[in-house]
Design an enzyme around this catalytic site. Structure first.
Site, PDB file in Angstrom:
ATOM      1  N   SER A 140     129.570  94.076   8.259  1.00 26.64           N
ATOM      2  CA  SER A 140     130.545  95.115   8.556  1.00 26.64           C
ATOM      3  C   SER A 140     131.557  95.237   7.418  1.00 26.64           C
ATOM      4  O   SER A 140     131.180  95.511   6.279  1.00 26.64           O
ATOM      5  CB  SER A 140     131.214  94.809   9.906  1.00 26.64           C
ATOM      6  OG  SER A 140     131.950  95.919  10.383  1.00 26.64           O
ATOM      7  N   ASP A 265     124.140 102.346  15.641  1.00 30.81           N
ATOM      8  CA  ASP A 265     125.421 101.670  15.451  1.00 30.81           C
ATOM      9  C   ASP A 265     126.537 102.686  15.662  1.00 30.81           C
ATOM     10  O   ASP A 265     126.732 103.588  14.840  1.00 30.81           O
ATOM     11  CB  ASP A 265     125.483 101.071  14.039  1.00 30.81           C
ATOM     12  CG  ASP A 265     126.711 100.209  13.799  1.00 30.81           C
ATOM     13  OD1 ASP A 265     127.723 100.402  14.507  1.00 30.81           O
ATOM     14  OD2 ASP A 265     126.666  99.352  12.903  1.00 30.81           O
ATOM     15  N   HIS A 294     125.901  97.082  16.406  1.00 32.07           N
ATOM     16  CA  HIS A 294     126.788  96.705  15.304  1.00 32.07           C
ATOM     17  C   HIS A 294     126.853  95.193  15.178  1.00 32.07           C
ATOM     18  O   HIS A 294     127.212  94.490  16.120  1.00 32.07           O
ATOM     19  CB  HIS A 294     128.199  97.272  15.533  1.00 32.07           C
ATOM     20  CG  HIS A 294     129.100  97.104  14.347  1.00 32.07           C
ATOM     21  ND1 HIS A 294     128.954  97.844  13.190  1.00 32.07           N
ATOM     22  CD2 HIS A 294     130.138  96.265  14.124  1.00 32.07           C
ATOM     23  CE1 HIS A 294     129.879  97.479  12.312  1.00 32.07           C
ATOM     24  NE2 HIS A 294     130.612  96.513  12.852  1.00 32.07           N
TER      25      HIS A 294
END
Length: 319
Positions: A140, A265, A294
């Site tokens: 991320s 996501d 995610h």
């Protein structure tokens, strides 16, 4: 490099993005790994913590792992990556970004989505320890930092490959996604912990930010306008997003890199899927499975697809 055709096909339950994301972040447990902590001093007088774990035998390979927003090196996705790589002959150096290791950092500034200088300091530390093959895996926000680093720096020759998982490479696009009602629960959770930290900052640096400014923060964009941008030298949130997104720099990457972003996501905008860049790129591989959520990619035996894929990719670029 050609776009990667994904073979990821999770069980029916984990094809649902929220189930995959929440289970992987809040329920999954990773055991059987031991970490030891090292605190390193940074050039600006601050510090950060590294959590090390080791292969069974001495090795010249090390993977540096970067967590996501408000995460740490103790998160299941970090532990699982470190464990799998340890089992396959790599030492693992898991970064805790400033203020994420369990105690506040010293300065008013902290970490942000484009702060590559701290990653560079960790890479130099790893090289000083004698590792000759270094790999980077970022999740991320940590993935954006890793890709930004690769696209804006001349990397040491010891850095052999990079993997980014669930990367919001267009920060403005991802920010708008997090502001949507679809993601209000996730955004609220992030904001809650960030507000706790900024209140602590206000007590130590009362001339830098006021309680009224903190009370004006209603969402993550507000937080970036009030704190992130001002604390780190950007004009406002938009300037921060523009300058720190890795997307404009992907074309400059000169080391084998895998970007693994799931199509379902909910944190990622369409701009976070750089097909046009990857399809003609010498070094960037882009894999976009239909499922994965995610920072998830659930798979059997508690070894997730993103972990298997990262190991496979790094193994293919060992010298």
């Amino acid at each position: 490099m050609p776009l990667v055709t994904s073979v990821y096909n999770p069980p029916l339950l984990f094809r649902q993005a929220d189930i995959s994301t929440i289970y992987s972040g809040k329920i999954r447990q990773v055991k059987g790994i031991s970490q030891s902590r090292e605190c390193i001093e940074l050039p600006d007088g601050d510090f950060l913590d590294l959590d090390w774990s080791y292969a069974f035998e001495k090795t010249n390979r090390c993977i540096v792992i970067l967590h996501g927003l408000e995460g740490s090196a103790k998160r299941p996705y970090v532990l699982a990556t470190a464990k799998l790589f340890n089992q396959n002959g790599y030492d693992a150096c898991a970064m805790n970004f400033r203020g994420c290791g369990g105690e506040p950092n010293r300065l008013f500034s902290t970490y942000h989505s484009g702060k590559t200088d701290d990653l560079e300091a960790v890479i130099l530390k790893v090289l000083q320890l004698g590792y000759s093959q270094v790999f980077i895996k970022g999740f991320s926000m940590g993935g954006n930092i890793a890709l930004k680093y690769a696209g804006t720096h001349s990397l040491p020759t010891e850095v052999k490959a990079i993997v980014g998982v669930s990367v919001p490479c267009d920060l403005k696009g991802a920010s708008l996604r997090l502001l949507s009602s679809r993601n209000w629960l996730y955004a609220k959770r992030f904001l809650r912990t960030l507000i706790v930290k900024i209140k602590e900052k206000q007590q130590r640096f009362p001339t830098r930010i006021t309680l009224d400014e903190i009370q004006s923060i209603r969402n993550l964009r507000d937080f970036d306008n009030v704190y992130t941008s001002k604390a780190h030298g950007f004009k406002d949130a938009d300037d921060y997003y523009e300058q720190c997104s890795s997307l404009p720099n992907l074309g400059n990457i000169q080391v084998p890199t895998l970007l693994l972003n799931a199509k379902n996501d909910s944190f990622l905008s369409l701009s976070c899927f750089p097909y046009d860049i990857a399809k003609n790129h010498q070094f960037l591989c882009l894999e976009t499975p239909n499922y994965g959520g995610h920072v998830a990619f659930y798979d059997a035996q508690n070894i997730y697809y993103n972990e298997k894929k990262a190991l496979q990719f790094c193994e293919s670029h060992c010298s």
